[in-house]
Design an enzyme around this catalytic site. Structure first.
Site, PDB file in Angstrom:
ATOM      1  N   GLU A 153       0.854  -1.201   0.000  1.00  0.00           N
ATOM      2  CA  GLU A 153       0.000   0.000   0.000  1.00  0.00           C
ATOM      3  C   GLU A 153       0.886   1.247   0.000  1.00  0.00           C
ATOM      4  O   GLU A 153       1.805   1.363   0.804  1.00  0.00           O
ATOM      5  CB  GLU A 153      -0.914  -0.016   1.225  1.00  0.00           C
ATOM      6  CG  GLU A 153      -1.740   1.243   1.424  1.00  0.00           C
ATOM      7  CD  GLU A 153      -2.573   1.645   0.212  1.00  0.00           C
ATOM      8  OE1 GLU A 153      -3.398   0.841  -0.249  1.00  0.00           O
ATOM      9  OE2 GLU A 153      -2.381   2.782  -0.296  1.00  0.00           O
TER      10      GLU A 153
ATOM     11  N   HIS B 211     -43.911  -8.172  11.102  1.00  0.00           N
ATOM     12  CA  HIS B 211     -44.833  -7.029  11.015  1.00  0.00           C
ATOM     13  C   HIS B 211     -44.727  -6.196  12.275  1.00  0.00           C
ATOM     14  O   HIS B 211     -44.735  -6.753  13.365  1.00  0.00           O
ATOM     15  CB  HIS B 211     -46.272  -7.516  10.855  1.00  0.00           C
ATOM     16  CG  HIS B 211     -47.261  -6.388  10.915  1.00  0.00           C
ATOM     17  ND1 HIS B 211     -47.474  -5.543   9.843  1.00  0.00           N
ATOM     18  CD2 HIS B 211     -48.057  -5.939  11.928  1.00  0.00           C
ATOM     19  CE1 HIS B 211     -48.375  -4.631  10.196  1.00  0.00           C
ATOM     20  NE2 HIS B 211     -48.741  -4.857  11.451  1.00  0.00           N
TER      21      HIS B 211
HETATM   22  P1  FAD Z   1      -9.454   1.452  -3.680  1.00  0.00           P
HETATM   23  O1  FAD Z   1     -10.359   1.494  -2.533  1.00  0.00           O
HETATM   24  O2  FAD Z   1      -9.430   2.619  -4.599  1.00  0.00           O
HETATM   25  O3  FAD Z   1      -8.011   1.179  -3.117  1.00  0.00           O
HETATM   26  C1  FAD Z   1      -6.892   1.100  -3.944  1.00  0.00           C
HETATM   27  C2  FAD Z   1      -5.652   1.246  -3.101  1.00  0.00           C
HETATM   28  O4  FAD Z   1      -4.523   0.967  -3.899  1.00  0.00           O
HETATM   29  C3  FAD Z   1      -5.447   2.641  -2.531  1.00  0.00           C
HETATM   30  O5  FAD Z   1      -5.267   2.580  -1.136  1.00  0.00           O
HETATM   31  C4  FAD Z   1      -4.170   3.141  -3.229  1.00  0.00           C
HETATM   32  O6  FAD Z   1      -3.382   3.974  -2.399  1.00  0.00           O
HETATM   33  C5  FAD Z   1      -3.467   1.832  -3.517  1.00  0.00           C
HETATM   34  N1  FAD Z   1      -2.517   1.904  -4.633  1.00  0.00           N
HETATM   35  C6  FAD Z   1      -2.727   2.408  -5.885  1.00  0.00           C
HETATM   36  N2  FAD Z   1      -1.622   2.252  -6.646  1.00  0.00           N
HETATM   37  C7  FAD Z   1      -0.689   1.649  -5.873  1.00  0.00           C
HETATM   38  C8  FAD Z   1       0.653   1.233  -6.079  1.00  0.00           C
HETATM   39  N3  FAD Z   1       1.262   1.397  -7.264  1.00  0.00           N
HETATM   40  N4  FAD Z   1       1.317   0.647  -5.064  1.00  0.00           N
HETATM   41  C9  FAD Z   1       0.720   0.476  -3.856  1.00  0.00           C
HETATM   42  N5  FAD Z   1      -0.552   0.855  -3.591  1.00  0.00           N
HETATM   43  C10 FAD Z   1      -1.249   1.427  -4.592  1.00  0.00           C
HETATM   44  N6  FAD Z   1     -18.815   1.966  -3.070  1.00  0.00           N
HETATM   45  C11 FAD Z   1     -19.784   1.269  -2.433  1.00  0.00           C
HETATM   46  O7  FAD Z   1     -19.913   0.062  -2.655  1.00  0.00           O
HETATM   47  N7  FAD Z   1     -20.635   1.881  -1.543  1.00  0.00           N
HETATM   48  C12 FAD Z   1     -20.547   3.208  -1.265  1.00  0.00           C
HETATM   49  O8  FAD Z   1     -21.325   3.722  -0.462  1.00  0.00           O
HETATM   50  C13 FAD Z   1     -19.531   3.965  -1.916  1.00  0.00           C
HETATM   51  N8  FAD Z   1     -19.403   5.277  -1.661  1.00  0.00           N
HETATM   52  C14 FAD Z   1     -18.382   5.975  -2.266  1.00  0.00           C
HETATM   53  C15 FAD Z   1     -18.250   7.335  -1.995  1.00  0.00           C
HETATM   54  C16 FAD Z   1     -17.232   8.054  -2.594  1.00  0.00           C
HETATM   55  C17 FAD Z   1     -17.094   9.529  -2.285  1.00  0.00           C
HETATM   56  C18 FAD Z   1     -16.310   7.409  -3.465  1.00  0.00           C
HETATM   57  C19 FAD Z   1     -15.180   8.176  -4.106  1.00  0.00           C
HETATM   58  C20 FAD Z   1     -16.447   6.056  -3.754  1.00  0.00           C
HETATM   59  C21 FAD Z   1     -17.478   5.333  -3.162  1.00  0.00           C
HETATM   60  N9  FAD Z   1     -17.662   3.976  -3.427  1.00  0.00           N
HETATM   61  C22 FAD Z   1     -18.669   3.289  -2.822  1.00  0.00           C
HETATM   62  C23 FAD Z   1     -16.759   3.251  -4.358  1.00  0.00           C
HETATM   63  C24 FAD Z   1     -15.725   2.467  -3.570  1.00  0.00           C
HETATM   64  O9  FAD Z   1     -15.009   3.334  -2.731  1.00  0.00           O
HETATM   65  C25 FAD Z   1     -14.783   1.747  -4.517  1.00  0.00           C
HETATM   66  O10 FAD Z   1     -15.542   0.943  -5.387  1.00  0.00           O
HETATM   67  C26 FAD Z   1     -13.800   0.881  -3.767  1.00  0.00           C
HETATM   68  O11 FAD Z   1     -13.017   1.634  -2.880  1.00  0.00           O
HETATM   69  C27 FAD Z   1     -12.881   0.130  -4.744  1.00  0.00           C
HETATM   70  O12 FAD Z   1     -12.022  -0.661  -4.010  1.00  0.00           O
HETATM   71  P2  FAD Z   1     -10.606  -1.104  -4.582  1.00  0.00           P
HETATM   72  O13 FAD Z   1     -10.057  -2.066  -3.580  1.00  0.00           O
HETATM   73  O14 FAD Z   1     -10.735  -1.528  -5.985  1.00  0.00           O
HETATM   74  O15 FAD Z   1      -9.704   0.211  -4.627  1.00  0.00           O
END
Ligand code: FAD
Length: 469
Positions: free
Chosen positions: A34, A442
């Site tokens: 991370e 209910h």
């Molecule tokens: P992410 O959560 O984006 O995590 C990716 C991680 O990878 C990050 O910590 C980043 O730092 C790390 N990373 C990137 N590149 C590298 C690298 N080269 N080396 C090391 N680390 C790296 N979804 C829902 O289901 N319900 C909700 O209510 C909801 N609300 C949301 C509200 C907002 C404002 C936003 C922006 C999104 C919301 N989402 C919601 C969407 C949800 O946050 C994402 O779908 C989810 O976080 C995706 O998860 P992920 O594990 O793919 O990636």
């Protein structure tokens, strides 16, 4: 130093950290890399902080309407620092909890930015130098970021994205939100409850454009009724700043209109994080929508998987990311697992909430089904009335031929909880006839779902059945 591990995971969002926990559970050694904060967007800048703010907004709404329920409260005062403190403490508890879970499971957490040297060899640049990770399998879970579009002024003063909106030091008097998808509408709902004048601009013909049309119209009525100024079929052409306020120029049917607000929130979608991870060293092709994968989350390169927002398949949702992480790990560990997207719930946590699973009525018709729908209004549901809710409804989309349930759509309080029953019915491929045997408590909001299913069969008990076409 070279770290040897069975599974290396890049990114610790809900995709990456859940994959790591499953890998450890299956006996694999796992290194989770991370570059920023554990928990990714979801826990730090997405799902969780927005829901914490939305809950504070719900408390204000309840305080304002308390006298309707025989409770008199004095003046309602918003302490924005207190609201932020609540949000930050929820985030801290959850991210801390994830760290404990990972450490207890024996996952090796490595802080730094990872990139591919070869398909199973990564270079990780951290604060204390560069490390090499050699893995049997690698899972890319780098997530997504706020997308940008070339609107002049959108990168100028007064404009924030969702991350900036979460961390505002003070409440603005007014905000213009560009984009009426889930993120834009949740901010619109919460800022409106906090007393901010909210304008929303959406270029599609309706808000929440991915939802069933009836539901999105219902949400439009509810949010407009609460004073949110919604502009659909409208394009923002530029944003200027006069030193005090943002001036937004927008066009509808060829006519230009200007709105002045304290700040602008750009909520126009998300772009996959595919840059700077060395995909070119692997020959993996990707675009802003992400990396192409199969239903086992495998990329075109053996032993390299992609999950979550960075994977092209499936909606960008936290629960989808987690499920995909489990599928990828199980496949890497030689188990049989695959992703299916027919029963993925999707929610918008506005007030009222919106939740949906399966096909919308339009999608079902386009897919060639002979569609029959059933609805039930919350105004006839005892629990909803006790809560002071008279608006909102449940809509069920089903196949007229075999009574299969194709979709369930809700606008109303706690829709994100009530949708679970619809999700189960789709996942288990239960028919309307089978659902008739399920006894509901209910009074409960879920009774509205049961009644909508009865209505789809033309045998609603608590509303006057519509004449079938
Ligand atoms: P992410 O959560 O984006 O995590 C990716 C991680 O990878 C990050 O910590 C980043 O730092 C790390 N990373 C990137 N590149 C590298 C690298 N080269 N080396 C090391 N680390 C790296 N979804 C829902 O289901 N319900 C909700 O209510 C909801 N609300 C949301 C509200 C907002 C404002 C936003 C922006 C999104 C919301 N989402 C919601 C969407 C949800 O946050 C994402 O779908 C989810 O976080 C995706 O998860 P992920 O594990 O793919 O990636």
């Amino acid at each position: 130093m070279t770290i040897k591990t069975d599974i290396a995971i890049i990114g610790s969002g809900p995709g990456g950290y859940v994959a790591a926990l499953r890998a450890a559970q299956l006996g694999a050694s796992c290194t989770l890399i991370e570059k920023d904060r554990l928990g990714g967007v979801c826990l730090n800048w997405g799902c969780i902080p927005t829901k914490a703010l939305l809950y504070s907004a719900e408390v204000i709404e309840s305080a304002h309407t308390a006298s309707d329920f025989g409770i008199n409260i004095g003046d309602v005062v918003v302490d924005w620092d207190g609201v932020q403190a609540h949000k930050n403490s929820v985030v801290k508890k959850l991210t801390g909890g994830v760290e404990v879970l990972l450490k207890k499971a024996g996952v090796n957490i490595l802080y730094g930015a990872a990139s591919f040297i070869e398909p199973t060899i990564l270079q990780v640049e951290g604060e204390s130098g560069t490390e090499t990770v050699e893995a049997r399998d690698v899972i890319i879970a780098t997530g997504s970021r706020n997308a940008s579009i070339p609107i002049p002024g959108l990168d100028g003063p007064g404009v924030v994205d969702s991350t900036g909106a979460l961390a505002l030091e003070a409440l603005p008097n007014s905000i213009c939100i560009i984009g009426a998808g889930a993120i834009g509408l949740e901010f619109a709902s919460l800022f409106n409850d906090f007393g901010v004048k909210v304008t929303v601009v959406e270029m599609m013909p309706r808000i929440a454009p991915l939802m069933d049309e009836a539901i999105s119209r219902g949400l439009d009525r509810a949010l407009s009724g609460k004073g949110i100024d919604l502009h659909t079929n409208t394009r923002v052409s530029r944003v200027e700043h006069d030193g005090k306020q943002c001036i937004i120029t927008m066009t509808k049917d060829g006519e230009e209109q200007k709105v002045s607000t304290d700040i602008v929130l750009s909520a126009i979608g998300r772009a996959a994080n595919i840059e700077n991870i060395g995909l070119e060293n692997l020959g993996i092709k990707a675009d802003r929508k992400g990396i192409q994968v199969d239903n086992r989350m495998r990329t075109a390169v053996p032993h390299v998987y992609a999950i979550g927002d960075v994977a092209k398949d499936g909606p960008m949702l936290a629960h989808v990311a987690s499920h995909q992480g489990i599928v990828a790990v199980e496949d890497a560990m030689g188990l049989t697992a695959h992703m299916a997207y027919n029963a993925v719930p999707s929610c918008i946590y506005t007030s009222p909430e919106v939740a949906s699973v399966g096909l919308t009525e339009e999608e079902a018709r386009n897919a060639g089904y002979e569609v029959v729908t059933g609805t039930f209004r919350l105004g006839a549901n005892g629990k909803a009335l006790a809560m002071g809710v008279s608006d909102g409804f449940v809509k069920v989309v089903s196949d007229a031929k075999n009574k299969a349930i194709l979709g369930v759509h809700i606008v109303g309080p706690h829709a994100s909880d009530v949708i679970l029953e619809g999700t189960l019915s789709l996942d288990m491929e239960v028919t309307l006839g089978e659902m008739r045997h399920v006894i509901h408590p209910h009074p409960a909001l879920g009774e509205a779902l049961a009644e909508a299913m009865l209505d789809a069969e033309g045998i609603s008990l608590h509303s006057v059945s519509r004449k079938r076409k």
